[in-house]
Design a protein around this motif. Sequence first.
Motif, PDB file in Angstrom:
ATOM      1  N   ALA A  41      25.274   2.555  23.157  1.00 23.22           N
ATOM      2  CA  ALA A  41      26.054   1.932  24.221  1.00 23.22           C
ATOM      3  C   ALA A  41      26.956   2.948  24.892  1.00 23.22           C
ATOM      4  O   ALA A  41      27.366   3.949  24.283  1.00 23.22           O
ATOM      5  N   ARG A  64      28.824  -1.179  27.539  1.00 28.14           N
ATOM      6  CA  ARG A  64      27.542  -1.454  28.205  1.00 28.14           C
ATOM      7  C   ARG A  64      26.410  -1.032  27.273  1.00 28.14           C
ATOM      8  O   ARG A  64      26.143   0.169  27.126  1.00 28.14           O
ATOM      9  N   SER A  69      21.317  -4.556  30.580  1.00 28.53           N
ATOM     10  CA  SER A  69      22.275  -4.314  31.657  1.00 28.53           C
ATOM     11  C   SER A  69      23.513  -5.196  31.499  1.00 28.53           C
ATOM     12  O   SER A  69      24.124  -5.603  32.475  1.00 28.53           O
ATOM     13  N   ASP A  70      23.864  -5.493  30.260  1.00 26.08           N
ATOM     14  CA  ASP A  70      25.011  -6.353  29.991  1.00 26.08           C
ATOM     15  C   ASP A  70      26.297  -5.546  30.003  1.00 26.08           C
ATOM     16  O   ASP A  70      26.292  -4.315  29.856  1.00 26.08           O
ATOM     17  N   GLU A  71      27.416  -6.286  30.109  1.00 22.79           N
ATOM     18  CA  GLU A  71      28.728  -5.647  30.101  1.00 22.79           C
ATOM     19  C   GLU A  71      29.725  -6.550  29.383  1.00 22.79           C
ATOM     20  O   GLU A  71      29.861  -7.724  29.719  1.00 22.79           O
ATOM     21  N   THR A  73      33.807  -6.746  27.977  1.00 24.26           N
ATOM     22  CA  THR A  73      35.114  -6.155  28.253  1.00 24.26           C
ATOM     23  C   THR A  73      36.140  -6.573  27.203  1.00 24.26           C
ATOM     24  O   THR A  73      36.074  -7.660  26.636  1.00 24.26           O
ATOM     25  N   SER A 116      23.975 -13.129  28.690  1.00 25.14           N
ATOM     26  CA  SER A 116      23.528 -11.750  28.533  1.00 25.14           C
ATOM     27  C   SER A 116      22.285 -11.694  27.650  1.00 25.14           C
ATOM     28  O   SER A 116      22.043 -12.582  26.828  1.00 25.14           O
TER      29      SER A 116
END
Length: 515
Positions: A41, A64, A69-71, A73, A116
Motif C-alpha cells: 500500500a 491506498r 483503487s480504494d482509499e 483515511t 471498496s
Amino acid sequence: MRYIKILLILPILIYGGLKGYVWYEVKTTMDDIIATAAPFADITYDSVISSLEGTVGVGGVVIRPKMASDEFTIQEMTISAPNILDIIFIGRNAKNKEFPEYAALEFKKVGIDLNSKIFAMLGNMQAQAAMQQPQSAPLLVERIDALGCGDVVRFGRKEFIDMGYNPLELDVTFNMEFRKVAREMKINMSFKDRDLYDLRLAMKFPFDSDKIKSGAAASEQEISRLNIKYIDTGYHKLRNQYCARINKGTVDEYVDANISLLTAQLGAVLPEKTAESYRNFLINGGTVNVSMNPVEPAMLSGLSLYKNSDVMDILGMDITINGDTIDNKLIVWNENQFTEDKAEETNASTEKQELNPVAAKPSTSPSPAPAPVLASASANVSTPVSAPESVPADVSTPVSAPESVPADVSTPVSAPESVPAKAKVSVPAPVLAKTSAPAKPVPKKYDYRTVKKTQLSKYVGRKIKVETSTGKSHDGLLESAASDRVWIKMRMRGGEFSFPIKLVDVTDIKVYLYR
C-alpha cells in the motif's frame, strides 16, 4: 547577568532539543513503517504529533492499497504512554517482551467505504464463514439483532450497505494497564460511529509476563472481569427499517419475531418486564450494560459445556437494559438437553438390569414355607416334604426331590396329590419350625443435613446441596473448600466440572450424612 540569561535560556533549549528529537524519532519510525508496507500500500501523512508528556502520532493519514483503487483515511492516530521514554524505547521493549505500565492507541475519524473492493472481498469471506457456522454454536452478539430479519444470518457488509450504513466513520481507542506485581492486565476498548452507536468494553484478566517471555502462556486467556456497554443512538432506526422492508411487514412484526427467536435460541422464558425492556430497546434504542464478575477467572470457550442458567452464575452476570436490571431468578430456563442426557443414562442402566435381573436386583425376601408340612413337623425329627410348584428352585426352601431319589427317611409324610409321593428330601426340623421370615438388616439412614460454612472442610468428597441468594440450588460432590468459596464437582454434558460458588452468596448448605 549573562549567567542568569543562560540559566533562563538553557531549559528552553533543552526542551526544544528533546521535542525536536522526539519529532525526528516519530517521523523516522513512521517512514520505516511506510517503507515496510510499500509493496502492499501507499501511505502518506500530513503532520507529526509529538509531546514530551508521552503522546506522539501523525495526522492526515491516507492509505491506498496496491491491489485496488480504494482509499482509506485516518484524521489522526496517536500512541500514549506514562512518559516519553516508554515511547522512545517501545521497539526495544517489544522485542524483549517487556510491557509498559500503561499504553494507549487512538484513531480519530477512520473513514471506510464498504463499497471498496477490499471490503467486498472481506464481505464475501464473512458470508461464507457465516453459512458454515454450526447452528449449535454460541449465540454471537452480531447475530442477535439479525434474528427475525428475513434470511439474514448476521449483518455484514451487504446488509449495512442496503440499510444505508455507509461509509463508516469510526473513532477507535484502545488502552492497556499492566500490573506486574498483581500479575493482571486491564484492557479498555471503544468503538464509536458518529451519532449511530457507541460500544465500550473493559476487561481484566490474569497476565504473567514471565510466562509470556518463556512461551508458556495459555493459548486462551481467562477472564476475571468483563463489562460491555452499548449505546444505540441511531443505528436501530436503519436496522428496523431495513428488516421491515425485507420482511415486507412492519417494524413491530420484526421486533416480535426477533424476541420470539431470541428466547428460543437462549432456551429461556424471559420475565415480562425484561421482554418489554428489550422490545423498547429494539424500537427506540438506548443503553445496554452487561457485567461479568466470575467467582474465579474463567475461559469463555468452555462455557458451552454448562447449562445456560449456570453460565450466568459462573460469570456473575448482570444485565441492565435502559436502567432496568434483569432479575436472573425470574428467568425460566429450558434445560432439556441435560434432562435428555440423564434420561439416556437411566435407560442404559435399565437395559443392564433387564439383561441380568438377578444380579441387578437380588431377592432378599425369603420364600414362605408350605403350611401343611410345617404343621406336622416335630423337634428332632427329619421329615420329608414336597415343595409346591410356585417356589423357585434357587431359593433355600424345602423342595421335592426327583422321582429317581429313593425315600430313605423314617417318617414319611404324603405329598399333595399333584406331586409324586417319592419326591422327598430330608430337611432338619429346626429349619421347618420357622414360621416367619428372618428379620431384615436395618439399613443405615442417610439424608441431607444442614451444616455450618466453617465445617465444610470436613466433608470434602461427600454429596452436597448448596442454595444461593439467587434462588438456585446446586447438587454435586464437595471437591474443596476455602475461607471464601467452595468448589462443587458437578456432572455436566461434557463430563465432570468444578463449579465455584462464593460463600457470601450461599444461604444454605446441606451434606448427605448418616442420621
